[in-house]
Design an enzyme around this catalytic site. Structure first.
Site, mmCIF file in Angstrom:
data_model
loop_
_atom_site.group_PDB
_atom_site.id
_atom_site.type_symbol
_atom_site.label_atom_id
_atom_site.label_comp_id
_atom_site.label_asym_id
_atom_site.label_seq_id
_atom_site.Cartn_x
_atom_site.Cartn_y
_atom_site.Cartn_z
ATOM 1 N N SER A 171 2.868 0.356 -4.613
ATOM 2 C CA SER A 171 3.654 -0.816 -5.005
ATOM 3 C C SER A 171 2.817 -2.054 -4.762
ATOM 4 O O SER A 171 1.862 -2.033 -3.972
ATOM 5 C CB SER A 171 4.938 -0.883 -4.171
ATOM 6 O OG SER A 171 5.581 -2.136 -4.337
ATOM 7 N N TYR A 216 9.311 -0.677 3.994
ATOM 8 C CA TYR A 216 8.927 -0.286 2.639
ATOM 9 C C TYR A 216 7.456 -0.626 2.385
ATOM 10 O O TYR A 216 6.693 0.208 1.883
ATOM 11 C CB TYR A 216 9.814 -0.997 1.628
ATOM 12 C CG TYR A 216 9.510 -0.659 0.188
ATOM 13 C CD1 TYR A 216 9.962 0.531 -0.373
ATOM 14 C CD2 TYR A 216 8.763 -1.521 -0.612
ATOM 15 C CE1 TYR A 216 9.681 0.850 -1.694
ATOM 16 C CE2 TYR A 216 8.473 -1.216 -1.928
ATOM 17 C CZ TYR A 216 8.934 -0.030 -2.469
ATOM 18 O OH TYR A 216 8.651 0.288 -3.773
#
Length: 585
Positions: free
Chosen positions: A455, A468
Site C-alpha cells: 500500500s 495497517y
C-alpha cells in the site's frame, strides 16, 4: 535421460539412418519434436514424457547427431532440401495416414519452417510450434527490407541482430569450430549452459555433444548464406503456427518476427521471460502451450487459441493464483489474468465470492478457473491449499498475495488483538503464500513471479494507521528481500502499492477505540470518500500485469501513491509533517 520406455526404430532415407524414438499411444495425434544445434533429441527429455500423456510423441536425431548416421561427404549433406526428405521419411513411418503436429527449437525450428512452407509437405503437417528459430527465407526478406529502406530504427535492428549472430560467422570458418567442440568448448559446454542459460544439469547434454556440434556446423554452412541471399518468395505457411518467443534470447531478436503475419495466415504468438534453451528451462509452460494449441487445431479451432486480453501472448495458459479474489483488487486481478488467457485459482475466505470470481473468469477468457476457500492467516489451511493446488492444478506461475484487511485508529487505541488480526492477515498471509507457493516455484526451477499487495501506507506514515501501515511496510520490505534472494532462480517479486482505490475494504475496515455506532459512521464516510475518488480496482489489476511483464520491483498505483513515493525518496521530512495532520473523520 527421461526417455525411458521410449520405443526406438531406425528410418532409412537418402543413404543415412535416423534414430527415431516414440512415446505415448499410436492412436493419438502425432507430435514430432525436432531438436536444434548443438543438441540431440534428448533436449526434449523433459517435454516429451509430459506430452505423451495426451499424444503420440516422436523424437528423432537429426542426421549426423546423436544415434543417427552422418552423410558422406559432410559438405552438402545438410541442406534444407535433404532435411525435408528426412522429416517426410519419419512422418511416413510413424503417421502414414494422418498429418502430424510439428514442434521445433533452434535449428529444429529453422528446419520446421522449411517443412511448413514448401509445397511437397502440404497436407502432411497439421500445425507447427516454433521456438527460437526463424525461417531463413523470412529472415532473408527481413534483412532485404531493411537494407532497401534503411531508417534509423531499421538500421538499429540490423545491427542488433548482427551482434547477436556473432556465432554464425564463427561457424562458417573452416576447421576451427570442429576443433573447438572436440576440445575445450565441448568439455565446458554443460557448465556454460548451467551458468549462462540457467539450464538445469542432470545428464544433459549427452556424451555425443562434441560430434553432434562438429557435424551440425554444416547446417549453417550449407544453408545460411544461400538462403539469406536468395530467399524464397513463396515461403507461406500452409498450417497454423504457434510462435513462442523467449524474451531473454541471447541469439535472436524479438524484432525478427515483427512482420511474420505476412507469411503466416493463422498465427498465435506467445512470449516467455526466459533465455534460449526453453525446452530445458521451461518444459511445463511449453507442454501447456503445445497441448492447448494441438488440441485446438485437432478440434478445428486454430484461430481460437489466442485470448483477446492485454498480455495474452505472455500469460496464456499460465497458472495464476490470487488471494482475496472475492472482491475489489483481487477480483479485478483475477479477471485481468483470465482475459489474458491464464488459468486462474481464485482464493478467498468467502466461498460464494470465490466461486463467482472463478465462474466469471471462465466466461471472460480463462481456459480453466477454480475457486478455493481459505483464510490466509491460517498456516495449516494454507499448507493444505498449497499441496492441493500443486497436485490438482500444477505449480503456480504467478502468485498474487492480495488478501488484506483495514484497520484505523491511534496507536494507544489499537489493542493487542487488533494488532494480531491485522498482522495475521496482511503480513502472515503474505508470508504463508510466499513461503509455500514460492518454494514450489523454486523447486520446480522454471521461474515464476510473486506479487505482494502492499500500500502507499507502506511508505507514507499516518497517525491514524499505525497497525495497517506497519503491516504494509513489512510486506514491502519482505518483497524487496525476496526479490534479492530469488533473482538467481528466475523468480521475480513485485510490491504493488495502491493509494485510494474504490473497493469494499473501507466499508469492512475496523476502527479501533470507538463504539459500534461510531465505527459504522466512519466506515460509511470512508466508503463515500473513496467512492468520490472513484479510482477503479481494474487499473490496479492492469498495473499488476504490467509489473509482472516488466519485472518491476515497487509499483505505486494512483497519483497520490506516486506522489507519496517520490516524497518518501526525496522529501521525507515533508511527508512526516503531513502525517501529523488529523484524518478527515
Amino acid at each position: 535421460m527421461a526417455l525411458q520406455g521410449a520405443r526406438e526404430r531406425r528410418v532409412r532415407t537418402g543413404g543415412i539412418e535416423l534414430c527415431v524414438a516414440e512415446l505415448g499411444e499410436v492412436g493419438q495425434p502425432t507430435v514430432i519434436l525436432v531438436h536444434g544445434y548443438p543438441d540431440s533429441k534428448e533436449v526434449w527429455s523433459e517435454v516429451a514424457p509430459r506430452l505423451a500423456d495426451r499424444f503420440h510423441v516422436v523424437l528423432y536425431d537429426v542426421r549426423g547427431h546423436g544415434r543417427s548416421t552422418a552423410p558422406k561427404p559432410l559438405r552438402g549433406g545438410f541442406t534444407l532440401e535433404k532435411l525435408t526428405d528426412d522429416f517426410l521419411a519419419v512422418a511416413d513411418a510413424v503417421s502414414p495416414d494422418r498429418p502430424v503436429h510439428l514442434v521445433g527449437h533452434d535449428w529444429g525450428s529453422v528446419q520446421a519452417w522449411e517443412f511448413t512452407t514448401v509445397k511437397r509437405t502440404e497436407g502432411r503437417i497439421a500445425s507447427f510450434t516454433s521456438m527460437s528459430g526463424p525461417s531463413l527465407d523470412h529472415f532473408g526478406h527481413w534483412i532485404s527490407r531493411r537494407l532497401k529502406r534503411p531508417t534509423p530504427r531499421r538500421v538499429g535492428q540490423l545491427l542488433g541482430q548482427g551482434a547477436k549472430s556473432w556465432y554464425v560467422y564463427a561457424l562458417h570458418t573452416p576447421v576451427l569450430p570442429e576443433l573447438a567442440w572436440r576440445g575445450p568448448l565441448g568439455k565446458h559446454w554443460p557448465r556454460i549452459l548451467e551458468r549462462v542459460e540457467r539450464v538445469p544439469g542432470g545428464g544433459y547434454p549427452t556424451s555425443s555433444l562434441p560430434t553432434d556440434a562438429a557435424h551440425g556446423a554444416w547446417l549453417y554452412r550449407d544453408n545460411v548464406r544461400a538462403r539469406l541471399r536468395r530467399p524464397r518468395a513463396d515461403a507461406y505457411a500452409h498450417a497454423p503456427v504457434q510462435l513462442i518467443t523467449p524474451l531473454g534470447d541471447a541469439f535472436l531478436s524479438e524484432r525478427l518476427y515483427d512482420e511474420l503475419e505476412l507469411w503466416v495466415p493463422q498465427l498465435t504468438r506467445r512470449t516467455l521471460p526466459a533465455k534460449h534453451w526453453i525446452p530445458r528451462s521451461r518444459p511445463d509452460q511449453l507442454v501447456g502451450w503445445i497441448t492447448e494449441f494441438v488440441t485446438s487445431v485437432e478440434g478445428g479451432r486454430p484461430e481460437g487459441v489466442t485470448a483477446t486480453g492485454k498480455y495474452a501472448d505472455r500469460f496464456g495458459g499460465q497458472l495464476v493464483l490470487v488471494t482475496g479474489a472475492g472482491s475489489g483488487i483481487g477480483r479485478a486481478t483475477a479477471y485481468a489474468f483470465a482475459e489474458a488467457g491464464a488459468r486462474v485459482v481464485a482464493v478467498d475466505r468467502d466461498a460464494e465470492a470465490a466461486a463467482r470470481t472463478a465462474e466469471m473468469s471462465r466466461l471472460i477468457g480463462a481456459p480453466e478457473a477454480w475457486a478455493e476457500t481459505v483464510d490466509v492467516s491460517d498456516e495449516q489451511a494454507m499448507e493444505k491449499l498449497a499441496v492441493k493446488v500443486a497436485e490438482e492444478y500444477g505449480v503456480v506461475d504467478v502468485l498474487v498475495n492480495n488478501a488484506g484487511i483495514g484497520l484505523s485508529g491511534s496507536f494507544f487505541d489499537t489493542t493487542p488483538e487488533d494488532w494480531k488480526k491485522v498482522l495475521d492477515v496482511n503480513l502472515w498471509g503474505v508470508i504463508h503464500g510466499c513461503r509455500l507457493f514460492g518454494k514450489q516455484m523454486a523447486e520446480r526451477g522454471q521461474g515464476g513471479h510473486i506479487v505482494n499487495t502492499a500500500s502507499a501506507a507502506a511508505y507514507q506514515p499516518s497517525k491514524a494507521l499505525p497497525a495497517y501501515s506497519t503491516s504494509k511496510a513489512a510486506v514491502l520490505m519482505l518483497s524487496e528481500c525476496l526479490r534479492a534472494e530469488l533473482a538467481g532462480q528466475g523468480i521475480g517479486v513485485t510490491a504493488i502499492c495502491p493509494g485510494l482505490v474504490n473497493t469494499n475494504i473501507t466499508s469492512t475496515a475496523h476502527f479501533a477505540g470507538v463504539d459500534a455506532e461510531e465505527e459504522k459512521r466512519r466506515q460509511k464516510k470512508s466508503a463515500r470518500l473513496y467512492g468520490l475518488r472513484n479510482y477503479p480496482p481494474e487499473k490496479v489489476a492492469d498495473a499488476i500485469l504490467r509489473a509482472v511483464v516488466r519485472g518491476e520491483a515497487v509499483v505505486p498505483v494512483t497519483p497520490e501513491a506516486h506522489g507519496a513515493y517520490l516524497m518518501s525518496r526525496f522529501t521525507p521530512r515533508a511527508l512526516r509533517r503531513i502525517a501529523r495532520l488529523e484524518p478527515p473523520l
